[in-house]
Each structure stands twice: as structure tokens, then as C-alpha cells.
Scaffold this motif. Sequence first.
Motif, short mmCIF file in Angstrom:
data_model
loop_
_atom_site.label_atom_id
_atom_site.label_comp_id
_atom_site.label_asym_id
_atom_site.label_seq_id
_atom_site.Cartn_x
_atom_site.Cartn_y
_atom_site.Cartn_z
N VAL A 54 44.28 -67.00 29.58
CA VAL A 54 43.02 -66.23 30.11
C VAL A 54 43.33 -64.95 29.88
O VAL A 54 44.43 -64.30 30.20
N GLU A 55 42.44 -63.96 29.32
CA GLU A 55 42.35 -62.67 28.99
C GLU A 55 41.37 -61.72 29.66
O GLU A 55 40.36 -62.31 29.70
N ILE A 56 41.93 -60.53 29.99
CA ILE A 56 40.83 -59.55 30.62
C ILE A 56 40.74 -58.49 29.34
O ILE A 56 41.66 -58.04 28.97
N ALA A 67 41.21 -74.79 18.25
CA ALA A 67 41.61 -73.64 19.23
C ALA A 67 40.11 -72.81 19.58
O ALA A 67 39.53 -72.61 18.50
N GLY A 68 39.62 -72.99 20.63
CA GLY A 68 38.14 -72.21 20.73
C GLY A 68 38.39 -70.98 21.94
O GLY A 68 39.41 -71.09 22.70
N VAL A 69 37.50 -70.17 22.09
CA VAL A 69 37.59 -68.92 22.98
C VAL A 69 36.30 -68.75 23.83
O VAL A 69 35.09 -68.98 22.89
N THR A 70 36.30 -68.86 25.10
CA THR A 70 34.97 -68.84 25.62
C THR A 70 34.96 -67.37 26.54
O THR A 70 35.85 -67.30 27.04
N ARG A 71 33.81 -66.55 26.37
CA ARG A 71 33.75 -65.36 26.70
C ARG A 71 32.80 -65.38 27.95
O ARG A 71 31.52 -66.08 27.75
N SER A 72 32.90 -64.55 28.93
CA SER A 72 32.16 -64.41 30.02
C SER A 72 31.04 -63.02 29.55
O SER A 72 31.39 -62.41 28.47
N GLY A 73 30.30 -62.92 30.28
CA GLY A 73 29.19 -61.98 30.19
C GLY A 73 29.93 -60.59 30.34
O GLY A 73 31.00 -60.62 30.87
N ARG A 74 29.27 -59.60 30.17
CA ARG A 74 29.86 -58.24 30.42
C ARG A 74 29.83 -57.87 31.98
O ARG A 74 29.18 -58.24 32.73
N VAL A 75 31.10 -57.56 32.44
CA VAL A 75 31.41 -57.28 33.80
C VAL A 75 31.52 -55.79 33.81
O VAL A 75 32.42 -55.10 33.19
N VAL A 76 30.55 -55.02 34.46
CA VAL A 76 30.60 -53.40 34.36
C VAL A 76 30.81 -53.01 35.78
O VAL A 76 30.57 -53.34 36.82
#
Length: 294
Positions: A5-7, A62-71
Motif C-alpha cells: 500500500v502506498e500514499i 499484478a494490479g493496482v487500485t487507486r483511491s480518489g483524490r484526497v485533498v
Amino acid sequence: GVIGVEIRRRAAADDAPGTVVKEWTPGQKPGLREIWKGDETMREGGEVVFRVCAGDNRPDGAGVTRSGRVVFQSPTAEELAAEREKMEQQAESGLKQVVELQRQALGEARHHRAAEDLGTREQWSATADVQKRVRELTRELLGNPLKPLGFTADNVRKLYLNEMIGAQEAIAEIPGTAAEARGARIDGLVRTQEKILKGLAAASEAAGGAQTARRLSDLSSSLERLIREQGALIKAVQALDSAKTAPAAKVVDEQDRLASAVTTFRNECAKEAAAVKVNDVAFSAVLEDLAAKC
């Protein structure tokens, strides 16, 4: 399962992948629960945008799921200083107000004591409202994160928990007290109110010193941070120089940010020097010299 998990930090108006600022690897754990409180990337003023990205090793690749923009709206140093100044003024105003209200409640009690009827029920009700407001304002001062009461906070807290409650109870009971005992009951109330007023007045007198101590601590912390950040930047530039590499845009931006921070610090020193000059000429001179050397 999840392999990481990455930020990632992203430019406010950029759809690029972004820069990794924090990452976790769950290993063999069945789940992952972490708390991230931000880092130096959030110290700049303006809008800061992040995405949380989770990678997995599913069978189809391998796949990557991204969140929406966290502002996050990160305040500038100037905005923080302005907010701090506003809170300081509110605390100072609140302390003056609570002293005046307690003086008013005491004056009313003395007036009722001198009256032939020892005060009507309506008059005591009005006094009760004033005494209640004293305790409410004291609670706000005790809970203020700036700690405007300084070293007098413990004494004021004792008054809040004891004498202020006793004063309210006495005022509520006086109208129903037998005539022959009412005078003595009022005399006891007056002594309690005098003790409260003395404690609040002492806190008000000490507030200036507490405010100076807080501001000095803030300036000291700001200076230490500037020195630390400038040191890190110098090392980064030296590394680039050794590698014969031109400074990256990030390094240039960091130098610009630090230059702006130094200007803000110099202005704060000058402002504090003017504020304390009336009470502490020597300390004011130290701050003026520090501002001149920035």
C-alpha cells in the motif's frame, strides 16, 4: 492478496502517478491498519493532493487500485501566524472579561448586603447569571490550547472546581434563607467571591508573561526547524555538486520555500520585539538583533 500500500503525492492539477511519500508491506498479515500523520511534504501552503494505491498479486497479473483524490488545504506560515494571533487576542479578551464579571458579581452581592431587604429574589437571580457566566468563561480559559493562564492554571482550576461552585450554590440558596441567617450567608458568599476575584486578577497579571513565554517557544521551534531544513538542503546540493548534476526542480523549490520561511521568521521576530519592548527592553533588543541577522 495485497502486496503493498502506498500514499502518493500528486500535483493539484496533474494526473501523473505522483511521488511515493509512504508505503507499507503487509507481509503474511491477513490485514493492514496504519495511521499516517503526514510529513514534510505537507508543510507548504496551498492545496496538497494524495492518492492511496494498493497493489495485489491476483492470478491475471499484478494490479493496482487507486483511491480518489484526497485533498488537504495546508495553511501557509502567514496564515498560521494570523490564526495564532487571533487566538491570543481572544484569550486575552476572555481573561479580562472574566475578571470584570467577577468584580461585577462581587459588587452586586455587597450592594444586596447593604440593602434593607438584603436583595430581592429577582436581584439575586441576576447576580446568579453573572456568577454562572464567570465559571463558563473560566472553563473556556482552562481548556484553551494556548494555556493563557500560565503557571496560575492550577490555582484557577481549584477555584473553578470549588469556590466557583460554592458561590453559585450560595447565591441560589440566599433568597430562601431565613431573614435572621441571610446576612451571615451573604457575608460568606462575599468572602468566597473575593477569593475568586483575587485568583482571577493574579492570573490576568501573569498572562502577559505566559504569552511572552509561548511566543518565545514558538520562535525557538521555528528557528530550530529552519536550521534543520537548511542543513538538509545543503547536503542535498553538495551531493548534486559532487555528482556534477544540475539541481532538480524540487531542490530549487525547497530553497525558495526556505527563503520565504526565513522572511516570515524575520517579520515575526520584529513583531515580537515591538510587542515586548514596553515590558522587556533587553529581550526586545535580542529579538531585533535576531531579525536583523536573518
